[in-house]
Design a protein around this motif. Structure first.
Motif, mmCIF file in Angstrom:
data_model
loop_
_atom_site.group_PDB
_atom_site.id
_atom_site.type_symbol
_atom_site.label_atom_id
_atom_site.label_comp_id
_atom_site.label_asym_id
_atom_site.label_seq_id
_atom_site.Cartn_x
_atom_site.Cartn_y
_atom_site.Cartn_z
ATOM 1 N N UNK A 53 -1.124 5.303 -0.909
ATOM 2 C CA UNK A 53 0.255 5.414 -0.455
ATOM 3 C C UNK A 53 0.576 6.761 0.162
ATOM 4 N N UNK A 54 0.140 7.839 -0.469
ATOM 5 C CA UNK A 54 0.378 9.168 0.102
ATOM 6 C C UNK A 54 -0.288 9.259 1.470
ATOM 7 N N UNK A 55 -1.496 8.713 1.585
ATOM 8 C CA UNK A 55 -2.178 8.711 2.881
ATOM 9 C C UNK A 55 -1.437 7.875 3.916
ATOM 10 N N UNK A 56 -0.998 6.684 3.510
ATOM 11 C CA UNK A 56 -0.270 5.805 4.439
ATOM 12 C C UNK A 56 1.017 6.480 4.901
ATOM 13 N N UNK A 57 1.760 7.058 3.951
ATOM 14 C CA UNK A 57 3.020 7.714 4.298
ATOM 15 C C UNK A 57 2.787 8.860 5.282
ATOM 16 N N UNK A 58 1.765 9.671 5.042
ATOM 17 C CA UNK A 58 1.450 10.752 5.972
ATOM 18 C C UNK A 58 1.021 10.232 7.336
ATOM 19 N N UNK A 59 0.212 9.169 7.342
ATOM 20 C CA UNK A 59 -0.216 8.580 8.609
ATOM 21 C C UNK A 59 0.942 7.956 9.362
ATOM 22 N N UNK A 60 1.853 7.345 8.628
ATOM 23 C CA UNK A 60 3.036 6.725 9.215
ATOM 24 C C UNK A 60 3.880 7.774 9.941
ATOM 25 N N UNK A 98 5.581 7.562 -9.354
ATOM 26 C CA UNK A 98 5.074 8.064 -8.071
ATOM 27 C C UNK A 98 4.646 6.908 -7.165
ATOM 28 N N UNK A 99 4.107 5.858 -7.766
ATOM 29 C CA UNK A 99 3.716 4.681 -6.978
ATOM 30 C C UNK A 99 4.953 4.041 -6.363
ATOM 31 N N UNK A 123 4.077 17.503 -6.278
ATOM 32 C CA UNK A 123 4.546 17.162 -7.626
ATOM 33 C C UNK A 123 3.851 15.892 -8.116
ATOM 34 N N UNK A 124 3.766 14.893 -7.250
ATOM 35 C CA UNK A 124 3.076 13.648 -7.615
ATOM 36 C C UNK A 124 1.629 13.945 -8.013
ATOM 37 N N UNK A 125 0.986 14.806 -7.240
ATOM 38 C CA UNK A 125 -0.434 15.099 -7.448
ATOM 39 C C UNK A 125 -0.693 15.800 -8.771
ATOM 40 N N UNK A 126 0.201 16.674 -9.188
ATOM 41 C CA UNK A 126 0.026 17.360 -10.469
ATOM 42 C C UNK A 126 -0.045 16.332 -11.593
ATOM 43 N N UNK A 127 0.819 15.329 -11.547
ATOM 44 C CA UNK A 127 0.816 14.286 -12.582
ATOM 45 C C UNK A 127 -0.495 13.517 -12.576
ATOM 46 N N UNK A 175 4.072 -1.992 -2.665
ATOM 47 C CA UNK A 175 3.703 -0.865 -3.511
ATOM 48 C C UNK A 175 4.874 -0.475 -4.416
ATOM 49 N N UNK A 176 6.083 -0.517 -3.885
ATOM 50 C CA UNK A 176 7.260 -0.239 -4.703
ATOM 51 C C UNK A 176 7.358 -1.240 -5.849
#
Length: 186
Positions: A53-60, A98-99, A123-127, A175-176
């Motif tokens: 998801x983080x990758x998709x959001x960044x690519x989007x 985060x998901x 912040x998501x990544x720290x978790x 994903x949500x």
């Protein structure tokens, strides 16, 4: 593919989350090594969806590589804290959130200022890193889950850039839904 069939796929994907508690993560011990670490992000739906998801959001958003790089760096810091025995209260609920939040950002095509998006991803990544550090405390396992995470982030980024916007948004909605189901299981 019609919008109706995409909705059916999203519903089926969300419902499939219910069977995942039966899946076991590999490792979870101080003796777990590189291969257990490498497999771990692929076998836990929460980690898999968040990193894709983080990758998709960044690519989007077609932004720089700051989001995936930040995710990896902050995940490593979270993992080191977890390996040192430092915990985050409500960690599993936070990871599930985060998901859901990442999915929502994708579904809404949320375009935050770069600094804010990178901060949120950090912040998501720290978790996620903290959970990995607790579950796989060996350094060799950390190399494995860092590599797997980089692969998932870049795969998601590529998908976010090449998939049709409608498909990307539907995947974000799915994903949500998956994140909300995971939150309900905690």
């Amino acid at each position: 593919m019609t919008v109706r069939s995409l909705k059916h796929i999203a519903v089926l994907a969300s419902l499939s989350v219910l069977a995942l508690p039966a899946m076991a993560h590999p490792g979870h011990a101080e003796t777990a090594g590189f291969l257990a670490g490498l497999a771990h992000p692929f076998t836990g739906l929460d980690h898999l969806l968040a990193m894709l998801g983080v990758g998709i959001w960044g690519g989007q958003q077609r932004r720089s590589l700051a989001q995936p790089a930040t995710f990896l760096g902050m995940m490593l810091l979270g993992a080191l804290a977890g390996m040192a025995g430092l915990g985050i209260p409500g960690l599993e609920m936070g990871i599930a959130a985060t998901v859901a939040l990442t999915g929502m950002a994708i579904a809404l095509a949320l375009a935050l200022p770069n600094w804010l998006g990178v901060s949120l991803v950090g912040i998501f990544a720290v978790a996620h890193g903290n959970a990995h550090g607790h579950e796989l405390p060996a350094a060799s396992a950390a190399f494995g889950f860092m590599l797997a995470s980089a692969i998932l982030l870049m795969t998601g980024r590529f998908a976010g850039q090449v998939m049709a916007e409608r498909v990307v948004r539907v995947s974000g909605a799915a994903m949500t839904a998956a994140g909300l189901v995971l939150m309900g299981m905690n």
